[in-house]
Design a protein around this motif. Structure first.
Motif, PDB file in Angstrom:
ATOM      1  N   GLY A   1       0.808  -1.205   0.000  1.00 24.94           N
ATOM      2  CA  GLY A   1       0.000   0.000   0.000  1.00 24.94           C
ATOM      3  C   GLY A   1       0.845   1.261   0.000  1.00 24.94           C
ATOM      4  O   GLY A   1       2.082   1.224   0.007  1.00 24.94           O
ATOM      5  N   LEU A   2       0.170   2.388  -0.012  1.00 22.03           N
ATOM      6  CA  LEU A   2       0.824   3.691  -0.039  1.00 22.03           C
ATOM      7  C   LEU A   2       0.520   4.455   1.244  1.00 22.03           C
ATOM      8  O   LEU A   2      -0.480   4.180   1.918  1.00 22.03           O
ATOM      9  N   PRO A   3       1.348   5.413   1.618  1.00 25.04           N
ATOM     10  CA  PRO A   3       1.058   6.225   2.796  1.00 25.04           C
ATOM     11  C   PRO A   3      -0.288   6.939   2.655  1.00 25.04           C
ATOM     12  O   PRO A   3      -0.680   7.346   1.571  1.00 25.04           O
ATOM     13  N   TRP A   4      -0.971   7.106   3.789  1.00 20.60           N
ATOM     14  CA  TRP A   4      -2.291   7.729   3.742  1.00 20.60           C
ATOM     15  C   TRP A   4      -2.212   9.160   3.231  1.00 20.60           C
ATOM     16  O   TRP A   4      -3.178   9.663   2.641  1.00 20.60           O
ATOM     17  N   GLU A   5      -1.100   9.823   3.422  1.00 14.73           N
ATOM     18  CA  GLU A   5      -0.961  11.192   2.949  1.00 14.73           C
ATOM     19  C   GLU A   5      -1.159  11.298   1.439  1.00 14.73           C
ATOM     20  O   GLU A   5      -1.811  12.230   0.951  1.00 14.73           O
ATOM     21  N   ILE A   6      -0.623  10.319   0.701  1.00 14.49           N
ATOM     22  CA  ILE A   6      -0.742  10.344  -0.758  1.00 14.49           C
ATOM     23  C   ILE A   6      -2.185  10.091  -1.183  1.00 14.49           C
ATOM     24  O   ILE A   6      -2.751  10.817  -2.009  1.00 14.49           O
ATOM     25  N   GLY A   7      -2.790   9.066  -0.613  1.00  7.02           N
ATOM     26  CA  GLY A   7      -4.171   8.754  -0.976  1.00  7.02           C
ATOM     27  C   GLY A   7      -5.136   9.857  -0.625  1.00  7.02           C
ATOM     28  O   GLY A   7      -6.057  10.177  -1.385  1.00  7.02           O
ATOM     29  N   LEU A   8      -4.939  10.463   0.537  1.00  4.85           N
ATOM     30  CA  LEU A   8      -5.813  11.549   0.973  1.00  4.85           C
ATOM     31  C   LEU A   8      -5.717  12.747   0.043  1.00  4.85           C
ATOM     32  O   LEU A   8      -6.737  13.294  -0.397  1.00  4.85           O
ATOM     33  N   ARG A   9      -4.501  13.151  -0.276  1.00  6.51           N
ATOM     34  CA  ARG A   9      -4.335  14.318  -1.142  1.00  6.51           C
ATOM     35  C   ARG A   9      -4.870  14.059  -2.540  1.00  6.51           C
ATOM     36  O   ARG A   9      -5.501  14.923  -3.159  1.00  6.51           O
ATOM     37  N   ASP A  10      -4.645  12.853  -3.058  1.00  7.66           N
ATOM     38  CA  ASP A  10      -5.166  12.505  -4.387  1.00  7.66           C
ATOM     39  C   ASP A  10      -6.693  12.552  -4.407  1.00  7.66           C
ATOM     40  O   ASP A  10      -7.302  13.067  -5.351  1.00  7.66           O
TER      41      ASP A  10
END
Length: 450
Positions: free
Chosen positions: A8-17
């Motif tokens: 998975g990816l860090p939540w920061e990336i998913g949230l901003r996207d």
């Protein structure tokens, strides 16, 4: 390497996207973004708000606040501090209390307020999406997060989100609560569509706020819905609210059920064919109440069931997963991995030539046992109620058997006796039977007077 920490990816990336995509589509005003994933400190909350989150989920931090030691044995029923276990000896070690969690979140909120003030921001809403207030720590970090921290140029106008209470069904349910307050109850029959979600939660919340728990338990209200229900039909339904659906429902039926009654049917032919009438993850985390389905269910039926009664005519994979209490009766085929992680409660399955359910069990967690004469009596009472509420031909057919073709599934190490598991179910059943008898008597007397 394991998938728990290394995919998975860090939540920061998913949230901003997600925030950026919604803003560019003009839809940001129609949703609230919630983020979680190791949030512990005020800094985590403020960064999440600046990246676009309005809500923040805390799991591990709240557990730590009440004494969790992160032993990672939650699924084994051996929690050393008595949090994730049904073992009474281990539960006696639990020293936590609600005030611990309250103090943690109050301190966290104070830290968030202080940090926001230091950056010149008055509230979390004002910080929402203000990514220009963030910056990379180093030139190397610039390469990784530079694109993440670019502001959105020329965003379109955002479409406002309609308030959920303006929906037709929510308005009608509010009127039912009005009628309960004035003691002038009318028939409660409604059409329902998959746009209508969390219907039980909405009604239960309104009834508790305006009437209190005891009023609805004494009155009892019967609802009949026709159509296809949206997600979380009957979620968090409280005692005294009885939902009957003629049709089908999506996922999460009866999620968090806490005393209410739900019956779902689509006719005798649907029952005989084994049509799927409810989706996945039904009765997730239910603590009490009952669910009768004259058809099949999807995967993860009764996952984390902690006290509810359920009758269903077929389930998908991972049924009764992590179940801790309650009774589930399956009158049809069961999917693989039945009873995985089950530490309490009882499940009953058909044992016939056409239903080889024994091979579907998770034998590391559960075992088969023949039913006792007392259980057969209890099961027949439940099947009679299932047939009465849903018109199920399967239940009616089984009642003609001299001996029910059912087997008991129980945890490898049962936490209590069969009688103790059934006791709350039978107590509720007796109360419901008494209430039904009283209603029939009142209806008969009314007919005689007329």
């Amino acid at each position: 390497l394991t998938s728990i920490k290394n995919t998975g990816l860090p939540w920061e990336i998913g949230l901003r996207d997600a925030h950026t995509a919604l803003v560019r589509a003009g839809l940001r005003g129609r949703v609230r973004l919630r983020v979680d994933g190791g949030l512990k400190f005020a800094r985590d909350v403020v960064i999440a708000a600046l990246l676009g989150a309005e809500e923040f989920g805390f799991g591990t931090a709240a557990l730590l606040a009440i004494g969790c030691v992160m032993a990672r044995q939650c699924h084994l029923n051996t929690c050393p501090v008595g949090i994730a276990t049904q073992d009474e000896n281990l539960r006696a070690r639990f020293a936590g209390n609600p005030e611990m969690v309250e103090r943690f979140f109050r301190a966290l909120a104070a830290d968030v307020r202080s940090l926001l003030a230091s950056t010149g921001v008055a509230s979390v809403d004002e910080a929402l999406g203000a990514v220009e207030r963030l910056g990379p720590r180093s030139p190397q970090a610039e390469k990784s997060v530079g694109a993440l921290l670019r502001p959105i140029l020329d965003p379109p106008a955002q479409i406002a989100c309609p308030h959920e209470d303006t929906g037709f069904l929510h308005v009608e349910l509010n009127r039912v609560v009005d009628d309960l307050e004035s003691m002038s109850l009318r028939p409660c029959r409604f059409r329902i569509s998959n746009e209508e979600r969390s219907v039980g939660a909405h009604f239960s919340g309104e009834a508790l706020r305006r009437l209190g728990r005891s009023a609805l338990e004494m009155t009892a209200v019967d609802f009949e819905f026709t159509g296809t229900a949206g997600q979380s039909f009957g979620a968090f339904l409280i005692r005294g609210a009885n939902f009957r659906l003629i049709g089908e429902a999506n996922d999460y039926v009866g999620k968090g059920l806490c005393g209410g009654s739900i019956a779902i049917a689509a006719g005798a032919e649907a029952s005989e064919r084994g049509d799927v009438l409810v989706g996945n993850t039904v009765l997730y985390g239910a603590t009490s109440g009952e669910l009768f389905v004259a058809g099949s269910a999807g995967e993860r039926f009764a996952v984390r069931n902690s006290g509810a009664l359920a009758v269903v005519e077929g389930v998908g994979r991972h049924g009764c997963e992590y179940m801790t209490a309650g009774v589930v009766i399956i009158l049809g085929a069961a999917g693989a991995n039945l009873g995985a992680g089950m530490t309490g409660g009882l499940t009953y399955i058909l044992r016939t030539r056409e239903h080889d359910n024994e091979a579907r069990l998770n034998h590391d967690s559960v075992r088969l046992a023949p039913i006792e004469p007392s259980e057969e009596i209890w099961l027949r009472r439940i099947l009679q109620r299932h047939a009465q509420l849903t018109g199920s031909p399967r239940a009616s057919g089984l009642l003609y058997h001299s001996a029910l073709p059912l087997m008991r599934i129980e945890p490898v190490i049962p936490p209590c006796s069969v009688e103790e598991t059934w006791a709350p179910i039978l107590s509720r059943l007796a109360a419901e039977e008494a209430r039904s008898y009283t209603r029939e008597s009142i209806s008969t007397q009314s007919a005689v007077v007329q």
